[in-house]
Design a protein around this motif. Sequence first.
Motif, short mmCIF file in Angstrom:
data_model
loop_
_atom_site.label_atom_id
_atom_site.label_comp_id
_atom_site.label_asym_id
_atom_site.label_seq_id
_atom_site.Cartn_x
_atom_site.Cartn_y
_atom_site.Cartn_z
N SER A 96 -11.87 144.09 79.58
CA SER A 96 -12.39 144.46 80.90
C SER A 96 -13.58 145.40 80.81
CB SER A 96 -11.28 145.10 81.74
OG SER A 96 -10.79 146.28 81.12
N LYS B 14 -17.11 144.21 81.60
CA LYS B 14 -17.56 144.02 82.99
C LYS B 14 -18.48 145.15 83.45
CE LYS B 14 -13.17 141.86 84.37
NZ LYS B 14 -12.01 142.00 85.30
N GLY C 104 -12.06 148.75 83.79
CA GLY C 104 -13.01 147.69 84.12
C GLY C 104 -13.36 147.63 85.58
N ASN D 187 -21.45 146.65 83.63
CA ASN D 187 -22.86 146.37 83.33
C ASN D 187 -23.74 147.60 83.33
OD1 ASN D 187 -22.51 143.61 82.95
ND2 ASN D 187 -22.71 143.17 85.12
N SER E 65 -17.05 150.12 88.21
CA SER E 65 -18.28 149.36 88.01
C SER E 65 -19.51 150.25 87.88
CB SER E 65 -18.47 148.37 89.16
OG SER E 65 -18.49 149.04 90.39
#
Length: 969
Positions: free
Chosen positions: A501, A504, A479, A506, A482
Motif C-alpha cells: 500500500s 500508493k 497507504g 505518490n 495520500s
Amino acid sequence: MFRLKMRHLMCMVALLAVAKLVFGSVNSFNDDVLGLIVFKADVQDPAGKLVTWNEDDITPCAWVGVSCNRRSNRVTELVLDGFSLSGRISRGLLQLEYLRKLSLASNNFTGTISPGILRLSNLRILDLSGNSLSGTLPDEFFQQCGPLRSIALARNSFNGQIPSSLSSCSTLAALDLSTNQFTGSLPAGIWNLSGIRSLDLSNNMLVGEIPENVGVLNNLRSIILKKNRFSGVLPDGIGSLLLMRTIDLSENSFSGKLPDTLQKLALCSYLDLHGNRITGELPAWIGVLKNLETLDLSSNTFSNSIPATIGNLNALKVLNLSMNGFTGSLPDSMASFTELLALDLSQNSLLGNLPSWIFKFDGHQDDTFSASFGSQISTATHTVSQKLQVLDLSNNAFSGGIASELGDLISLQFLNLSGNSLVGTIPSSIGKLKTLAKLDLSINHLDGAIPVEIGEVVSLQELRLESNLLSGNIPTSLGSCSSLQVMILSHNNLNGPIPVSISKLNNLQYVDLSFNTLSGSLPKQLGNLPNLRSFNISHNNLQGELPAGVFFNTIDPSSVSGNQYLCGSAVKKACPSVLPKPIVLNPNSSGDPVSGSSPSTLGHKKTILSISALVAIGAAAVIVVGVIAITVLNLQVRTSASRSADPIVLSGGDEFSNSPSLDGNTGKLVMFSGDPDFSTGTHALLNKDCELGRGGFGAVYRTLLRDGRPVAIKKLTVSSLVKSQDEFEREVKKLGKISHPNLVALEGYYWTPSLQLLISEFVSSGSLYKHLHEGNGNILSWTERFNIILGTARSLAHLHKHNIVHYNMKSSNVLIDSSGDPKVGDFGLARLLPMLDRYVLSSKIQSALGYMAPEFACRTVKITEKCDVYGFGILLLEIITGKRPVEYMEDDVIVLCDMVRGALEEGKVEECVDAKLNGKFPTEEAIPVIKLGLICTSQVPSSRPDMGEVVNILELIKSPSEGQEEELI
C-alpha cells in the motif's frame, strides 16, 4: 511612434506653461489631465488597466484609480495598487497640485524617486511599497515633507542611511521603511517625532541602540525593528509608551534583562523579542499583561522555571518560549490558556510528565490555585483541545506516557514530542486528528505497534517515529495517507514486510526504514513512485530484487546495505534466475536429450552437464572466436598500413557531393570546402610523430592540406560499431552543417569499410585540460575562464538547438584557439553508432570519469541534452577550481561537485576558487557561477536548466545591469 507621442505631450505641457505666464490662468483641470498622461507615457501597462486614460478627456475624474474633489474637479487621490505597472515614476505627477493620496504599491516601478514628490503641498499619504525602486535617499529628501501623515517605502531596494531630514516630518503618524537595505544608525531626530503612531524599520541592516528618550513617542502604538543589527539593553523608557499594542524587536542583538517598566504596557497584545541575547528569569510581573495574545521570547538565554503567574495571560493565542534554559515542570496555571492556538516550549530543560491539562482538564480545581491567580478556571472539559493547532514540547526531559485524550486535540496540525523520555504506546486515538500534517514522536522510549488508526490521519504529510522501541508490522493503513511526503521509521524493532500500500503514496519523497528487522521482498510497485528522493532500507532482512525504475536503478548503495539477500545493480549482486534441471546426455540414445530422464538399464555411464558447465564452455568458445577476430583485424590494419597506395576516390567542389560506388579496396574522401588532397598523404595517420592525442572514439593526428593549412584528423576506432556507409555519411554531413564560433568545424571525412576518418579544423593552443592541469606557465585569468565557460555554454546551446547531444563533455574536448576562445570538439560522434547503447557508449567515454550524468547508469532513463548540462556543470566547476572532477588521494577520493557543494553549505565557497588566481577574481561573479555549476549537476535531470537558460544566466552575471536605465525623476 513613442517618441512622437512624447514630443506631442511635452509640447502640450510647454504651451500650458506659456499660457499661464501670458494669461495668468487657464482651465485648471488641464494640469491634472496632462500630468497623468505624461505619467502614463513612462509606464508599461501589460494588463491594460489604464486604458480609460484618454488625453482628449476634459477631466480625469472618471479614469480608473483616480478620485477627484466634487466641487473643484481636481485630482485628490491616485490609487493604482497591484495594477502590474512597470517603468519610471514620472515628473508628470508634480502637476497634481491638490493630490492628497498617492499609492502605487505592489507594482514593479524601478529607478529612484524624486524629492519633488514630497513638495506637493496637499499630500498626506505616500505609498510606494512593494516595487523595485532603488538607490539612496538624498539627505534633503524629507526636508519639505509638509503635512505628510503616512510614508510607506517598504519592500523595495533602497540603500544607504535614512536621511536625517526625517526629523522635519513633524506631522508624521506612520513610517514604514521595512524590507530594504538601509544601513547605519538611525537619525537622532526620529525619536522626537512625538506624533508618530506606527514605526516599521524591519528587515534592514540598521545598527545602534534604542535611546532612553524613546518615551517621547507617547503616541506610539506599534514599533517593529525586527531583523536588523540593533544592540544594547532595552531602555526603561519603553515603559512610558502606554498606548503601545505591538512590540517586535526580534532577531537583533539586544541584551540584558527585561526592563520592569514593560509591565506598564497594559494594552500590549503582541510582544516578540525572539532571537536576541536577553538573560535572566522570566519575571512574575509577566502575568500583568493580560491583553497579550502573542508572547514570543524564544532563542534567548532565559533561565530558571516558568512563573505560575503566566497563567493569568488567558487571552494568549501564541506562546513561544523555545530554545532557552527554562527548567522545572510546567505550572498548572497554564490550564487557563483556553484561547491558545500555538504552544512551543521546545529545546529547554523542562521535566515531569506531559501536563494533563494539555490533553484534558480533569475537573479538579485547587481553591488555593484560584485565589492565587485571581481568575476562575472552568471545571468543564478543557477547551484548549478544540483550538490548539501547534504543540511542540520536543527536546526536553518530559517523561511518562501519551494520554489517550490526545485525540481530543481535534484542531491540531503540528505535534512534536520528540527528544524526550516518553514511554508506553502510541494511543489509537491518534486517528481522530484529521487535520494533523506533521507528527514527530522520534527519539523516545515508545514501544508496542504503530496503531492502524494512523491511516485515518488523511492530512498527514510528515511522520517521524524513529529511534524508539516500536515493534510489529508497518500498518498497511498508511497507504490511505495520500498526502504523506516524509516517513521516517528507522531504528526500531519493526518486522514483517514492507506493505504494498506504500506504493500508493505518490507524494512520498523521503523514506527511512533502516535498522529494523523487516523481511520479505520489496514491492515492485515502489518503482512507480514519481517523487522519491531518498529510500533507506539498510540493515534489515529484506531479500529479492530491487524494484525497477528511475529511482531504484540509481539508488545510493548505502541505502540498501546490510540486507544479505537483496540483489540488483545497487548492491552489486546479480539476481538468481530460474534455472532448468540439468541436461542428461545418454550416449546410447539417438534421440534428443531428456531433462531429468530415468536411469538407463544399460551398463553405460551417463554424462551430466550442469548449466554452469555449459556456460563455461560457451564462454570459452566466445573467447576463442574473439581472439581469432582480433588477430584478423590486426592483420587487416597492418596490410592497409603497408598498402599506402590504395586508391582514394576524391569528391570535392560541390558541398557534400557523393562518390561512385566503391569496391573493397577503394576509399572515398569528401572535403566540404572542396580541398582535394593532403600534402603529406594518408601515411601521416600511422605516424606517431603526427599524433595529437587519443580519446574514446579514436586517435587524432595533425596533417596539412595542399594549400599548407593544417587540419586535425580523427581515425575512428569503433569501425565494428559504425553504421553503414549511407547512414555514416548522412550523420557526418549533418554534423558538417553545424557552424558556430565556439565549435570545432568539421571539414570532411574519409570512408572505407574498415577505416573511417573525420577531418576537422586544427586548433592551435591545445586543450583546456592542458591549460588547467599541465602547467605550461600561463595561468588562465578569471576573465579568460569566464569567457571559456560562456563560449562553451553557447556552443552546447547551439548544438541542442539542432537536436544534437554532445555525449562526451570534458576539458580535453574543449580546445583553446590563438585568441583564447574555446572551441568544443568531438560533438555528436555517438550518432555514428548504430544505436545509443549506454553501456557501449559509457565504455567509449570512460575517460570522462566524473563528467557522466548519473542517468547513464540507468537502463530505463532516456539520455537527453540534460546529460550535456551535467557534464557542463562539472566542467564549469573544474574551470573555476582548477581541480579535476575526481581526484585520487593516498587514502581518499575527492569528488569535485561534492566538495564544492559542502563548501557552499559551510559558507566557504570562495575558498574553492583556484588558488593560482591569488584572489584576483570578482566575488559577485564567482559565487553565482559556482552556484550555477551545482544546479547543472543536480542528480535529477529535470532540475537542471536548459543550456539556453544557462547562457542567459551567465550573460546576466557578466553584465547584471546592462541596458538598464538608472535615471528616474
